[in-house]
Design a protein around this motif. Structure first.
Motif, PDB file in Angstrom:
ATOM      1  N   ARG A  46       0.837  -1.209   0.000  1.00 19.61           N
ATOM      2  CA  ARG A  46       0.000   0.000   0.000  1.00 19.61           C
ATOM      3  C   ARG A  46       0.877   1.267   0.000  1.00 19.61           C
ATOM      4  NH1 ARG A  46      -5.502  -0.480   1.762  1.00 19.61           N
ATOM      5  NH2 ARG A  46      -6.270  -2.339   0.732  1.00 19.61           N
ATOM      6  N   LYS A  47       1.952   1.200   0.776  1.00 14.91           N
ATOM      7  CA  LYS A  47       2.859   2.365   0.842  1.00 14.91           C
ATOM      8  C   LYS A  47       3.482   2.628  -0.533  1.00 14.91           C
ATOM      9  CE  LYS A  47       5.640   5.429   2.970  1.00 14.91           C
ATOM     10  NZ  LYS A  47       6.497   5.849   1.869  1.00 14.91           N
ATOM     11  N   GLU A  49       2.087   2.002  -3.354  1.00 11.51           N
ATOM     12  CA  GLU A  49       1.017   2.638  -4.148  1.00 11.51           C
ATOM     13  C   GLU A  49       0.952   4.137  -3.872  1.00 11.51           C
ATOM     14  OE1 GLU A  49      -3.050   1.034  -3.984  1.00 11.51           O
ATOM     15  OE2 GLU A  49      -2.171  -0.911  -3.512  1.00 11.51           O
ATOM     16  N   LEU A  50       1.117   4.484  -2.608  1.00  9.62           N
ATOM     17  CA  LEU A  50       1.093   5.912  -2.240  1.00  9.62           C
ATOM     18  C   LEU A  50       2.283   6.641  -2.877  1.00  9.62           C
ATOM     19  CD1 LEU A  50      -0.124   8.277  -0.579  1.00  9.62           C
ATOM     20  CD2 LEU A  50       1.303   7.533   1.337  1.00  9.62           C
ATOM     21  N   ASP A  51       3.464   6.014  -2.795  1.00  4.39           N
ATOM     22  CA  ASP A  51       4.651   6.615  -3.425  1.00  4.39           C
ATOM     23  C   ASP A  51       4.371   6.931  -4.896  1.00  4.39           C
ATOM     24  OD1 ASP A  51       5.888   6.048  -1.019  1.00  4.39           O
ATOM     25  OD2 ASP A  51       7.104   4.376  -1.780  1.00  4.39           O
ATOM     26  N   LEU A  53       1.467   7.267  -6.413  1.00  2.58           N
ATOM     27  CA  LEU A  53       0.417   8.284  -6.539  1.00  2.58           C
ATOM     28  C   LEU A  53       1.009   9.690  -6.390  1.00  2.58           C
ATOM     29  CD1 LEU A  53      -2.704   8.405  -6.781  1.00  2.58           C
ATOM     30  CD2 LEU A  53      -2.794   8.367  -4.273  1.00  2.58           C
ATOM     31  N   THR A  78      -1.797  14.248   8.791  1.00  2.00           N
ATOM     32  CA  THR A  78      -1.731  14.048   7.337  1.00  2.00           C
ATOM     33  C   THR A  78      -0.770  15.059   6.696  1.00  2.00           C
ATOM     34  OG1 THR A  78      -3.976  13.164   7.333  1.00  2.00           O
ATOM     35  CG2 THR A  78      -3.148  13.967   5.224  1.00  2.00           C
ATOM     36  N   LEU A  82       2.885  13.974   5.056  1.00  5.27           N
ATOM     37  CA  LEU A  82       3.124  14.157   3.623  1.00  5.27           C
ATOM     38  C   LEU A  82       4.258  15.145   3.359  1.00  5.27           C
ATOM     39  CD1 LEU A  82      -0.594  14.085   2.478  1.00  5.27           C
ATOM     40  CD2 LEU A  82       1.154  12.357   1.969  1.00  5.27           C
ATOM     41  N   LEU A 168      -5.995  14.524  -0.657  1.00  7.44           N
ATOM     42  CA  LEU A 168      -5.635  13.509   0.336  1.00  7.44           C
ATOM     43  C   LEU A 168      -6.294  13.821   1.678  1.00  7.44           C
ATOM     44  CD1 LEU A 168      -1.907  12.988  -0.630  1.00  7.44           C
ATOM     45  CD2 LEU A 168      -3.693  11.261  -0.738  1.00  7.44           C
ATOM     46  N   PRO A 185      -8.612   0.880  -1.282  1.00 10.32           N
ATOM     47  CA  PRO A 185      -8.491   2.268  -0.832  1.00 10.32           C
ATOM     48  C   PRO A 185      -9.847   2.960  -1.014  1.00 10.32           C
ATOM     49  CG  PRO A 185      -6.632   1.675  -2.210  1.00 10.32           C
ATOM     50  CD  PRO A 185      -7.610   0.516  -2.277  1.00 10.32           C
ATOM     51  N   LEU A 240      -5.226   9.023   3.343  1.00 16.22           N
ATOM     52  CA  LEU A 240      -3.882   8.562   3.702  1.00 16.22           C
ATOM     53  C   LEU A 240      -3.951   7.247   4.481  1.00 16.22           C
ATOM     54  CD1 LEU A 240      -0.815   9.077   3.860  1.00 16.22           C
ATOM     55  CD2 LEU A 240      -1.239  10.472   5.902  1.00 16.22           C
ATOM     56  N   TYR A 243      -3.417   3.858   2.973  1.00 22.15           N
ATOM     57  CA  TYR A 243      -2.072   3.502   2.497  1.00 22.15           C
ATOM     58  C   TYR A 243      -1.060   3.251   3.609  1.00 22.15           C
ATOM     59  CZ  TYR A 243      -4.054   5.062  -1.870  1.00 22.15           C
ATOM     60  OH  TYR A 243      -4.868   5.201  -2.968  1.00 22.15           O
TER      61      TYR A 243
END
Ligand code: ZN
Length: 401
Positions: A46-47, A49-51, A53, A78, A82, A168, A185, A240, A243
Motif C-alpha cells: 500500500r505504501k 502505491e502511495l509513493d 500516486l 496528514t 506528507l 488527500l 483504498p 492517507l 495507504y
C-alpha cells in the motif's frame, strides 16, 4: 430505569451503533474488520502505491496535492506526514463550520508556520448556517449537515478551481463503521458523499425545505461539484489511512512532539483522550444528541478503539462509559441560544430520533463541567425566536405522526 443495551463481547459498542452486527461469539463486525486490517493487508505494498500516486502528481500544477484541513489530529498528522515524508507542496483547505475552538486556531498557526504550507480558509454565511443547522436537527436529529457537507464538498470546489487533482484526506471511515472495508483504498467521492456524509439530504432538498429562505447560490459550498468538472481535472480523492496503518495514539504523540500540537478537554470525554475531536465547541452537544438517540456516545467509541489496539481492558472501558457518557453538557446553553430553541423543544426533537431499543430518560444523568475555554466561544448571531418558531411550525405541520 436506563435501557440495558447489548454490547460487543470484545469492545463496548452497543447494538444501536450504525452498521453493527454480532457474530456467534458476540463479537461485532467492526472488531472483526480490525483483525482484518492488522492481518490481511499488505501495508508495504500500500505504501508503494502511495509513493507512485504522489510521484504521478508531483510538480504538475501550483500544488502537488490538496489536503482538507480542520486542524484536528488527523488532518494535522496528514500534513505533517506528507510534507516530511515526501517534501511535497500541499494546499491546505479549511471549511470553517463556525465552532472552531481557540486552541485549534492557535494550533493551526503553529502547524502552518512550522511546516511552511499555504492555508485557504472559507467561512460560510452564518445566517445560512444557522438555518441549515436547525433544519437538519429537525429532520434528522443531527445539526451538522452544513459541516458534514461543507467539509467534504467545499475542498472539491477548490480542487476544481485551482486544478489540483490529488486530494488527500486523513482517516478512512473503515476505522469506525462497516460502510467501507479496508480491502480497497476508500474513494472519497460523490457516491460516498451521498451514502455516508449528507444524511440523505442533498442541497436541492434543503432548498425546497427552506422554502426560499436561502438562495441556491448560498448552498453551493455544501453541494458536490459536477462529476464532469472533477473528471476534467482527473481527480483522485483518497485517504492517507488507506495507504499507511492508522494509529491515532502514535500519530498524536508525533504531532505533539514535532509541531507542539496540543489536545484539549472535551465535554463527557475521560482524561487520556484529549486529542480527540477538539476542533468543534459543539462536540459535546453532538455527543449528547447521540446519547439521547442511541444510549452511547464518544467514550464507548474511544475505549473500543483502545480495546482493539490492546491498550485497555473491557471492564475499565465499561467503568469509563458509566462515569462519563450522557451528562448534560454546558455547551448546550450556547447551542440553544444560537438556534432560539428551548431545552424542551430540543429534547422533543432529539428523542423523536431514538434508535430502538434505547429509550432516553432526561432525568437519569446530571451535568458535566464546562471546558476551560467556554467563556471564549462567540455568543453573537442568535437566531430570532420568530424565525425559529416559523421553522418549528413548518416541521410540526409537515411531520407524519
Ligand atoms: Zn466490537
Amino acid at each position: 430505569m436506563p435501557t440495558e443495551l447489548r454490547r460487543c463481547s470484545r469492545c463496548v459498542l452497543p447494538e444501536t451503533h450504525e452498521t453493527i452486527t454480532f457474530d456467534d461469539a458476540g463479537v461485532c463486525n467492526i472488531c472483526r474488520q480490525q483483525e482484518h486490517k492488522r492481518e490481511a493487508i499488505d501495508w508495504p505494498a500500500r505504501k508503494r502505491e502511495l509513493d507512485a500516486l504522489i510521484e504521478a502528481h508531483r510538480g504538475k500544477g501550483d500544488y502537488d496535492c490538496l489536503i482538507p484541513f480542520s486542524g484536528g489530529k488527523d488532518s494535522t498528522f496528514t500534513v505533517l506526514y506528507l510534507v516530511r515524508e515526501y517534501g511535497i507542496k500541499p494546499l491546505l483547505v479549511r471549511f470553517d463550520h463556525g465552532f472552531l475552538r481557540p486552541g485549534v486556531q492557535e494550533g493551526t498557526i503553529r502547524t502552518c508556520r512550522e511546516l511552511g504550507v499555504d492555508l485557504h480558509v472559507f467561512t460560510p454565511n452564518w445566517k445560512v448556517v444557522r438555518k441549515l443547522m436547525l433544519q437538519s436537527l429537525l429532520e434528522k436529529g443531527d445539526f451538522c449537515w452544513h459541516c458534514h457537507t461543507g467539509i467534504f464538498a467545499y475542498p472539491m470546489w477548490v480542487a476544481v478551481e485551482k486544478q489540483v487533482p490529488l486530494i488527500l484526506w486523513g482517516e478512512p471511515s473503515a476505522e469506525y463503521t462497516a460502510y467501507f472495508s479496508y480491502d480497497q483504498p476508500e474513494a472519497v467521492d460523490e457516491k460516498r458523499f451521498n451514502r455516508y456524509v449528507n444524511l440523505g439530504i442533498n442541497a436541492e432538498d434543503m432548498l425546497v425545505r427552506l422554502e426560499g429562505a436561502v438562495d441556491e447560490r448560498d448552498l453551493k459550498p455544501f453541494t458536490y461539484p459536477p462529476l464532469k468538472e472533477l473528471r476534467r481535472i482527473g481527480y483522485r480523492s483518497v485517504c492517507l489511512g488507506s495507504y499507511i496503518p492508522w494509529d491515532v495514539k502514535r500519530q498524536y504523540a508525533r504531532i505533539r512532539d514535532e509541531l507542539g500540537w496540543r489536545g484539549d478537554e472535551v465535554e463527557n470525554v475521560p482524561p487520556g483522550y484529549e486529542y480527540e475531536k477538539i476542533e468543534c465547541f459543539f462536540q459535546g452537544v453532538r455527543d449528547y444528541i447521540k446519547f439521547i438517540k442511541r444510549g452511547y456516545a464518544r467514550t464507548s467509541h474511544l475505549t473500543s478503539l483502545d480495546i482493539r489496539n490492546g491498550r485497555l481492558d473491557r471492564d475499565e472501558a465499561m467503568r469509563l462509559v458509566a462515569a462519563y457518557e450522557g451528562r448534560r453538557p454546558p455547551s448546550l446553553d450556547v447551542f440553544l441560544d444560537y438556534l432560539g430553541l428551548t431545552e424542551e423543544e430540543f429534547l422533543e426533537i432529539a428523542m423523536r430520533q431514538a434508535v430502538s431499543p434505547y429509550r432516553h430518560d432526561p432525568a437519569a444523568r446530571g451535568g458535566c463541567p464546562a471546558p476551560h475555554d467556554f467563556d471564549r466561544w462567540p455568543r453573537c448571531g442568535a437566531m430570532p425566536r420568530e424565525e425559529t418558531e416559523a421553522m418549528l411550525a413548518r416541521w410540526r405541520a409537515g411531520r407524519r405522526d
